[in-house]
Scaffold this active site. Structure first.
Site, PDB file in Angstrom:
ATOM      1  N   PHE A   1       0.856  -1.186   0.000  1.00 35.58           N
ATOM      2  CA  PHE A   1       0.000   0.000   0.000  1.00 35.58           C
ATOM      3  C   PHE A   1       0.891   1.235   0.000  1.00 35.58           C
ATOM      4  O   PHE A   1       1.604   1.489   0.971  1.00 35.58           O
ATOM      5  CB  PHE A   1      -0.905  -0.013   1.230  1.00 35.58           C
ATOM      6  CG  PHE A   1      -2.004   1.014   1.197  1.00 35.58           C
ATOM      7  CD1 PHE A   1      -2.960   0.978   0.210  1.00 35.58           C
ATOM      8  CD2 PHE A   1      -2.092   2.002   2.167  1.00 35.58           C
ATOM      9  CE1 PHE A   1      -3.999   1.903   0.178  1.00 35.58           C
ATOM     10  CE2 PHE A   1      -3.106   2.935   2.151  1.00 35.58           C
ATOM     11  CZ  PHE A   1      -4.074   2.883   1.153  1.00 35.58           C
TER      12      PHE A   1
ATOM     13  N   GLU B   1       4.730   9.434   2.091  1.00 38.87           N
ATOM     14  CA  GLU B   1       5.645  10.125   1.182  1.00 38.87           C
ATOM     15  C   GLU B   1       6.768  10.790   1.971  1.00 38.87           C
ATOM     16  O   GLU B   1       6.632  11.037   3.177  1.00 38.87           O
ATOM     17  CB  GLU B   1       4.882  11.156   0.357  1.00 38.87           C
ATOM     18  CG  GLU B   1       3.806  10.517  -0.519  1.00 38.87           C
ATOM     19  CD  GLU B   1       3.263  11.464  -1.575  1.00 38.87           C
ATOM     20  OE1 GLU B   1       3.662  12.660  -1.594  1.00 38.87           O
ATOM     21  OE2 GLU B   1       2.422  11.020  -2.376  1.00 38.87           O
TER      22      GLU B   1
ATOM     23  N   THR C   1       6.192  -1.379   2.966  1.00 33.42           N
ATOM     24  CA  THR C   1       6.457  -2.783   3.288  1.00 33.42           C
ATOM     25  C   THR C   1       5.978  -3.692   2.162  1.00 33.42           C
ATOM     26  O   THR C   1       4.927  -3.464   1.573  1.00 33.42           O
ATOM     27  CB  THR C   1       5.747  -3.163   4.595  1.00 33.42           C
ATOM     28  OG1 THR C   1       6.154  -2.270   5.635  1.00 33.42           O
ATOM     29  CG2 THR C   1       6.080  -4.589   5.012  1.00 33.42           C
TER      30      THR C   1
ATOM     31  N   ARG D   1      19.333 -18.710  34.624  1.00 32.97           N
ATOM     32  CA  ARG D   1      20.492 -17.887  34.954  1.00 32.97           C
ATOM     33  C   ARG D   1      20.670 -17.821  36.478  1.00 32.97           C
ATOM     34  O   ARG D   1      19.741 -17.461  37.207  1.00 32.97           O
ATOM     35  CB  ARG D   1      20.289 -16.482  34.383  1.00 32.97           C
ATOM     36  CG  ARG D   1      21.327 -15.455  34.808  1.00 32.97           C
ATOM     37  CD  ARG D   1      22.689 -15.736  34.219  1.00 32.97           C
ATOM     38  NE  ARG D   1      23.550 -14.580  34.369  1.00 32.97           N
ATOM     39  CZ  ARG D   1      24.860 -14.657  34.544  1.00 32.97           C
ATOM     40  NH1 ARG D   1      25.458 -15.849  34.593  1.00 32.97           N
ATOM     41  NH2 ARG D   1      25.587 -13.570  34.647  1.00 32.97           N
TER      42      ARG D   1
ATOM     43  N   GLU E   1       1.876   3.049  11.040  1.00 27.69           N
ATOM     44  CA  GLU E   1       0.407   3.077  11.010  1.00 27.69           C
ATOM     45  C   GLU E   1      -0.167   4.041  12.042  1.00 27.69           C
ATOM     46  O   GLU E   1      -1.176   3.759  12.696  1.00 27.69           O
ATOM     47  CB  GLU E   1      -0.173   1.664  11.162  1.00 27.69           C
ATOM     48  CG  GLU E   1       0.193   0.772   9.982  1.00 27.69           C
ATOM     49  CD  GLU E   1      -0.800  -0.336   9.723  1.00 27.69           C
ATOM     50  OE1 GLU E   1      -2.011  -0.138   9.942  1.00 27.69           O
ATOM     51  OE2 GLU E   1      -0.350  -1.402   9.282  1.00 27.69           O
TER      52      GLU E   1
ATOM     53  N   GLU F   1       1.545   9.909  19.017  1.00 31.00           N
ATOM     54  CA  GLU F   1       0.938  11.243  19.086  1.00 31.00           C
ATOM     55  C   GLU F   1      -0.363  11.286  18.279  1.00 31.00           C
ATOM     56  O   GLU F   1      -1.369  11.879  18.700  1.00 31.00           O
ATOM     57  CB  GLU F   1       1.918  12.288  18.567  1.00 31.00           C
ATOM     58  CG  GLU F   1       3.134  12.521  19.461  1.00 31.00           C
ATOM     59  CD  GLU F   1       4.200  11.434  19.332  1.00 31.00           C
ATOM     60  OE1 GLU F   1       5.113  11.398  20.170  1.00 31.00           O
ATOM     61  OE2 GLU F   1       4.106  10.616  18.396  1.00 31.00           O
TER      62      GLU F   1
END
Length: 395
Positions: A124, A128, A161, A279, A374, A378
């Protein structure tokens, strides 16, 4: 009462994909990631499983499932690797979904069967170089040539992508077109439309792969269009409705990204639990230390809450109810949870967490983009505020 227990068919799908992710993806993906190679072998297996066709009708080669099924798969795959998960997410929600939602019958029958099988990947083309979060600032143009009945496209896109793989079949491009309506000066209004551009079309080119911080086994490129001509019939949906179309696609995609982020957050819990049990320091497993226990408890809390958020948003979508605010909440919370969990998992692993051979190092590198792609954090806060009825603060 809100019940998030999965239906039997959804639970069976989740378990099947969890096993596939654990047994097939996990052992192989580290080498692909290290060499920044696209995992064609894994993608082919996912295609054979029908994962690329999950939410699409059987008449077009899909599995007849729903968006919840897709998101369940994304979470389980991202639990072991995000490069493979984002390849599937972008191929389905950004590549094939616009054609399913807005395509003509001919466009659906031409493209969806091959997209659903994983034979081809779709992309898609929205973002830009000078646009970023301002999706309305599109500069790419598409001029209608009446003499040839074609669209002539010029411009560029970035951060796309699945745009340049060997199996990429098409890119749906958002471009400025001229309306039949006139503006105040008497000139045709500019509006945004979306147009299908098949791979190999003269004038359409993809750059070499970006050198990225994370998602190194996925394909991300810049696209260029120089007098690129496609038939007028490649218009997707109505002319001038492109902006509304991609806003709907992005709303849906945010739920998918939330599921992916939840998977990464849960994967951090999985790896940290295993490491804390093995660990030893000062003569005992580090998991016996309350400080480590509290870290992992907080990580599990974030993953659990993220899952509830995207389940809720997906449920609203599937039942045809309004979901914009809930999708933004899910995407915002889960992406920030993924970043926090990746940071804490790396801390728990200590020096080993900084070594690429450990999955948490990959999780740490892959998590940050979830707060950006996507719709940034903000933007999500802005959308939530708008849905609450708060006015825009811009002059």
């Amino acid at each position: 009462m809100l019940d998030h227990r999965l239906a039997p068919e959804h639970e069976e799908l989740r378990r099947t994909v969890a096993e596939f992710a654990r047994d097939v993806i996990a052992p192989k993906i580290g080498e692909y990631y290290e060499h920044e190679e696209f995992p064609y072998e894994i993608i082919r297996e996912m295609g054979r499983m029908g994962l690329f066709g999950l939410p699409f009708p059987e008449e077009y080669g899909g599995m007849g499932g729903d968006y919840l099924a897709l998101c369940l798969v994304l979470e389980e795959i991202a639990r072991v690797d995000s490069s493979v998960a984002i390849t599937l997410e972008a191929a389905v929600s950004l590549g094939a979904m616009p054609i399913h939602r807005y395509g003509t019958e001919e466009q659906k029958r031409t493209w969806l069967p091959r997209l659903c099988s994983g034979e081809l990947l779709g992309a898609f083309g929205l973002t830009e170089p000078e646009g970023g979060s301002d999706a309305g600032a599109t500069r790419t143009t598409a001029r209608y040539d009446a003499d040839t009945d074609e669209w002539v496209i010029n411009g560029s896109k970035c951060f796309i992508t699945n745009a340049g793989t060997e199996i990429t079949g098409l890119v749906t491009v958002a471009a400025l077109t001229l309306s039949s309506e006139l503006d105040e000066q008497g000139s045709p209004r500019r509006e945004i439309s979306t147009i299908i551009v098949p791979t190999g079309t003269p004038g359409f080119s993809a750059s070499k792969k970006y050198s990225k911080v994370g998602w190194n086994a996925s394909d991300t490129r810049e696209l260029s269009f120089a007098d690129c001509r496609v038939p007028a019939a490649n218009l997707l949906g109505e002319a001038g409705r492109g902006y509304a179309q991609f806003l709907r696609i992005l709303d849906e995609g945010r739920i998918a990204i939330a599921a992916l982020a939840t998977g990464l957050a849960q994967g951090c819990v999985d790896e940290s639990l295993s490491y804390a049990a093995q660990r030893r320091a000062f003569g005992r497993p580090i998991g016996s230390n309350q400080s480590i226990q509290f870290k992992i408890a907080d990580m599990e809390m974030r993953a659990h809450t993220s899952r509830l958020a995207w389940y809720h948003a997906a449920s609203l979508l599937v039942h045809g109810e309004r979901f914009k605010k809930e999708a933004a909440i899910a995407k915002l919370f889960s992406s920030e949870a993924a970043v926090s969990n990746a940071r804490e998992a790396t801390q728990i692993h200590g020096g080993y967490g900084f070594m690429n051979e450990y999955p948490v190092a990959r999780f740490w590198r892959d998590s940050k983009i979830l707060e950006i792609g996507e719709g940034t954090s903000e933007v999500q806060r802005m959308l939530i505020a708008r849905e609450l009825g708060m006015s825009d603060s811009r002059p």
